[in-house]
Design a protein around this motif. Structure first.
Motif, mmCIF file in Angstrom:
data_model
loop_
_atom_site.group_PDB
_atom_site.id
_atom_site.type_symbol
_atom_site.label_atom_id
_atom_site.label_comp_id
_atom_site.label_asym_id
_atom_site.label_seq_id
_atom_site.Cartn_x
_atom_site.Cartn_y
_atom_site.Cartn_z
ATOM 1 N N PHE A 1 5.589 -14.815 -18.701
ATOM 2 C CA PHE A 1 5.740 -16.122 -19.350
ATOM 3 C C PHE A 1 5.480 -17.071 -18.210
ATOM 4 O O PHE A 1 4.574 -18.042 -18.246
ATOM 5 C CB PHE A 1 6.853 -16.469 -20.089
ATOM 6 C CG PHE A 1 7.330 -17.888 -20.471
ATOM 7 C CD1 PHE A 1 6.520 -18.490 -21.421
ATOM 8 C CD2 PHE A 1 8.267 -18.449 -19.436
ATOM 9 C CE1 PHE A 1 6.778 -19.756 -21.611
ATOM 10 C CE2 PHE A 1 8.404 -19.871 -19.977
ATOM 11 C CZ PHE A 1 7.654 -20.371 -20.722
ATOM 12 N N TYR A 2 6.241 -17.175 -17.326
ATOM 13 C CA TYR A 2 6.352 -18.013 -16.066
ATOM 14 C C TYR A 2 4.826 -18.061 -15.536
ATOM 15 O O TYR A 2 4.175 -19.050 -14.944
ATOM 16 C CB TYR A 2 7.325 -18.010 -15.115
ATOM 17 C CG TYR A 2 8.442 -18.415 -15.492
ATOM 18 C CD1 TYR A 2 8.914 -19.740 -15.762
ATOM 19 C CD2 TYR A 2 9.666 -17.587 -16.130
ATOM 20 C CE1 TYR A 2 10.155 -20.102 -16.587
ATOM 21 C CE2 TYR A 2 10.739 -18.015 -16.454
ATOM 22 C CZ TYR A 2 10.959 -19.253 -16.767
ATOM 23 O OH TYR A 2 12.002 -19.689 -17.299
ATOM 24 N N ALA A 3 4.345 -16.927 -15.351
ATOM 25 C CA ALA A 3 2.716 -16.851 -14.726
ATOM 26 C C ALA A 3 1.792 -17.490 -15.601
ATOM 27 O O ALA A 3 1.124 -18.228 -15.120
ATOM 28 C CB ALA A 3 2.605 -15.358 -14.508
ATOM 29 N N LYS A 4 1.960 -17.399 -16.956
ATOM 30 C CA LYS A 4 0.895 -18.059 -17.549
ATOM 31 C C LYS A 4 1.514 -19.754 -17.602
ATOM 32 O O LYS A 4 0.082 -20.359 -17.881
ATOM 33 C CB LYS A 4 1.363 -17.569 -19.275
ATOM 34 C CG LYS A 4 0.902 -16.340 -19.772
ATOM 35 C CD LYS A 4 1.369 -16.146 -21.084
ATOM 36 C CE LYS A 4 0.715 -14.579 -21.336
ATOM 37 N NZ LYS A 4 1.072 -14.280 -22.818
ATOM 38 N N ILE B 1 8.473 -26.633 -7.786
ATOM 39 C CA ILE B 1 9.527 -26.166 -8.778
ATOM 40 C C ILE B 1 9.808 -24.546 -8.477
ATOM 41 O O ILE B 1 8.820 -23.711 -8.302
ATOM 42 C CB ILE B 1 9.493 -26.317 -10.137
ATOM 43 C CG1 ILE B 1 9.423 -27.720 -10.531
ATOM 44 C CG2 ILE B 1 10.454 -25.396 -11.293
ATOM 45 C CD1 ILE B 1 8.836 -28.014 -11.856
ATOM 46 N N GLN B 2 10.979 -24.172 -8.244
ATOM 47 C CA GLN B 2 11.280 -22.900 -7.883
ATOM 48 C C GLN B 2 12.175 -22.223 -9.031
ATOM 49 O O GLN B 2 12.850 -23.064 -9.686
ATOM 50 C CB GLN B 2 12.408 -22.859 -6.586
ATOM 51 C CG GLN B 2 11.666 -23.388 -5.380
ATOM 52 C CD GLN B 2 12.475 -23.520 -4.215
ATOM 53 O OE1 GLN B 2 13.783 -23.459 -4.365
ATOM 54 N NE2 GLN B 2 12.120 -24.166 -3.063
ATOM 55 N N LEU B 3 12.225 -21.054 -9.071
ATOM 56 C CA LEU B 3 12.975 -20.352 -10.221
ATOM 57 C C LEU B 3 13.050 -18.597 -9.989
ATOM 58 O O LEU B 3 12.588 -18.399 -9.233
ATOM 59 C CB LEU B 3 12.437 -20.382 -11.451
ATOM 60 C CG LEU B 3 10.952 -19.934 -11.778
ATOM 61 C CD1 LEU B 3 11.007 -18.607 -12.340
ATOM 62 C CD2 LEU B 3 10.322 -21.077 -12.714
ATOM 63 N N HIS B 4 14.296 -18.430 -10.450
ATOM 64 C CA HIS B 4 14.482 -16.740 -10.389
ATOM 65 C C HIS B 4 14.254 -16.426 -11.713
ATOM 66 O O HIS B 4 15.110 -16.677 -12.752
ATOM 67 C CB HIS B 4 15.976 -16.586 -10.061
ATOM 68 C CG HIS B 4 16.245 -16.719 -8.512
ATOM 69 N ND1 HIS B 4 17.463 -16.545 -8.266
ATOM 70 C CD2 HIS B 4 15.647 -17.203 -7.619
ATOM 71 C CE1 HIS B 4 17.596 -17.033 -6.921
ATOM 72 N NE2 HIS B 4 16.506 -17.647 -6.551
ATOM 73 N N ALA B 5 13.192 -15.693 -11.938
ATOM 74 C CA ALA B 5 12.648 -15.398 -13.465
ATOM 75 C C ALA B 5 13.235 -13.884 -13.557
ATOM 76 O O ALA B 5 12.985 -12.942 -12.792
ATOM 77 C CB ALA B 5 11.174 -15.220 -13.531
#
Length: 161
Positions: free
Chosen positions: A125-128, A114-118
């Motif tokens: 949040f995404y790192a957690k 899963i890829q995203l632009h955070a």
């Protein structure tokens, strides 16, 4: 045909189409949380481009309180985008539940990444959630973002639903 998995915090799942009232409610939430603060709207082109995407919504008592969109990138990868949680529900694990549901969907449909632009403000949040920054900070829609990704492995995704 695009579809959305609609689930409540009790994790009851159902599927709705992108032309449903739930989809329109998701658009309103995405506008309120992500677009309006930046002075952006949804164009007809924006909506046409996402007609084949996967829409995931979290609802409580019949109201959508969070959502995201998954976009097919390749046979192995999907992009998570337009993650939004209503202001009153932020910090209450709604976003985490949506991410876990998206990861489960990805695994069940054969995706490995899963890829995203955070947004920079959401990177922690995404790192957690296990996503890693890959590359330098960049601007998108006028605000700082990071490219992040995560390998999703069937045994690593908990079946919470």
């Amino acid at each position: 045909m695009a579809w959305a998995a609609l689930f409540c915090l009790r994790m009851n799942n159902s599927i709705v189409t992108c032309d449903s009232p739930e989809y329109r409610e998701m658009l309103a939430l995405r506008y309120k949380i992500l677009r309006e603060p930046l002075g952006l709207t949804f164009s007809e082109n924006d909506l046409q481009r996402e007609k084949d995407d996967i829409f995931i919504a979290c609802s409580e008592n019949g109201c959508i309180i969070g959502c995201c969109v998954l976009v097919h990138i390749s046979d192995d990868a999907v992009k998570l985008r337009q993650m939004a949680v209503d202001n009153g529900w932020q910090g209450k694990n709604v976003g985490t539940k949506i991410v876990l549901f998206a990861e489960q969907y990805a695994v069940e449909h054969g995706y490995k990444t899963i890829q995203l632009h955070a947004r920079k403000t959401a990177a922690a949040f995404y790192a957690k959630c296990g996503y890693a920054i890959s590359g330098d900070e960049f601007l998108e829609v006028g605000i700082p973002h990071y490219y992040m990704e995560k390998r999703v492995i069937p045994n690593a995704v908990r079946n919470l639903f």
